[in-house]
Design an enzyme around this catalytic site. Sequence first.
Site, PDB file in Angstrom:
ATOM      1  N   LYS A 168     -21.871-108.530  26.664  1.00 48.89           N
ATOM      2  CA  LYS A 168     -21.510-108.796  25.988  1.00 48.89           C
ATOM      3  C   LYS A 168     -20.263-108.365  25.322  1.00 48.89           C
ATOM      4  O   LYS A 168     -19.170-108.995  25.275  1.00 48.89           O
ATOM      5  CB  LYS A 168     -22.242-110.355  25.045  1.00 48.89           C
ATOM      6  CG  LYS A 168     -22.766-111.559  26.025  1.00 48.89           C
ATOM      7  CD  LYS A 168     -22.336-112.236  27.289  1.00 48.89           C
ATOM      8  CE  LYS A 168     -22.852-113.348  27.989  1.00 48.89           C
ATOM      9  NZ  LYS A 168     -22.329-113.127  28.873  1.00 48.89           N
ATOM     10  N   TYR A 174     -27.849-107.295  27.282  1.00 51.63           N
ATOM     11  CA  TYR A 174     -27.727-108.378  27.147  1.00 51.63           C
ATOM     12  C   TYR A 174     -26.591-108.322  25.980  1.00 51.63           C
ATOM     13  O   TYR A 174     -24.803-108.378  26.421  1.00 51.63           O
ATOM     14  CB  TYR A 174     -28.270-110.130  26.807  1.00 51.63           C
ATOM     15  CG  TYR A 174     -27.902-111.375  26.555  1.00 51.63           C
ATOM     16  CD1 TYR A 174     -26.690-111.426  27.375  1.00 51.63           C
ATOM     17  CD2 TYR A 174     -27.270-111.517  25.193  1.00 51.63           C
ATOM     18  CE1 TYR A 174     -26.823-112.594  27.742  1.00 51.63           C
ATOM     19  CE2 TYR A 174     -26.854-113.212  25.340  1.00 51.63           C
ATOM     20  CZ  TYR A 174     -26.598-113.698  26.754  1.00 51.63           C
ATOM     21  OH  TYR A 174     -25.716-114.559  27.121  1.00 51.63           O
TER      22      TYR A 174
END
Length: 272
Positions: free
Chosen positions: A165, A161
Amino acid sequence: MAERTGPELTGEVALVTGAGRGFGRAIAERLASEGAAVALMSRSRGELDTVVDAIASAGGRAVAVTGDVTKADAVSAAVEAAEAALGPLTLFVNNAGVPGPFGPLWTVDPEDWWRSQEVHIRAPMLFLNRILPGMVERDRGRIIVVSAVASRMVAANLSAYCTGKIAQNRLVEEAAAELADTAVKIFAIDPGFVFTQLARDTMESPDAQKWLGGMVDRLREKEGEEPADLARCAQRCVDLASGRYDALSGRYMELPDDIDAWRAEALEEATS
């Protein structure tokens, strides 16, 4: 930019991914409430139809397009369907995301880890590659990539994640630099926190419970809280879509950030 009459986004045509629920739905409904025609995309047609009906009941205009955001053919078909129904896109909100896999790099399945990057990196790249030629040719368009505060964090056992990002923010910076001589603008935002289905999926994941116990406990504490950030995030998207903050193209911003002060500083620098 010509002066608008009526709702703030009258005449805009938007495509929002991950629009069937959570932040994506809130963004789509808010854009529609301000006059934008909105195409909603996800893999679940049932959820999209519910949002289309809600927008139509409120007097807005929306269509549903289904597909996998990581597949080039599906992205192209979705854009074609959206533009055939509503007209050339002037707004794009990249909101689709996944939370995992969770755990140390030496325990996660590399294929699962890479599929996360396909959602977070490949998908926006496919959309930019498909949408930007038309926006650049018309010299009109704005793009919002829904990133996360994880983009500026090192969080053990959350590498998929965080990496995705971080990459989204850099992709926005690169695109803004390449679009500098055009009227097309691009932004990255943290949407804030709301207990969405993505949060529930994280909380209920055995791997998250094993490797991210503290985060899972915090999610349990947040369950049932008032989802105030849904409205705040949707308003931020309206603000960026309006054109008032075009001087901030390429920037990543969070909800507490004073983007009016940032805008004033950017405008001052541009004229000094």
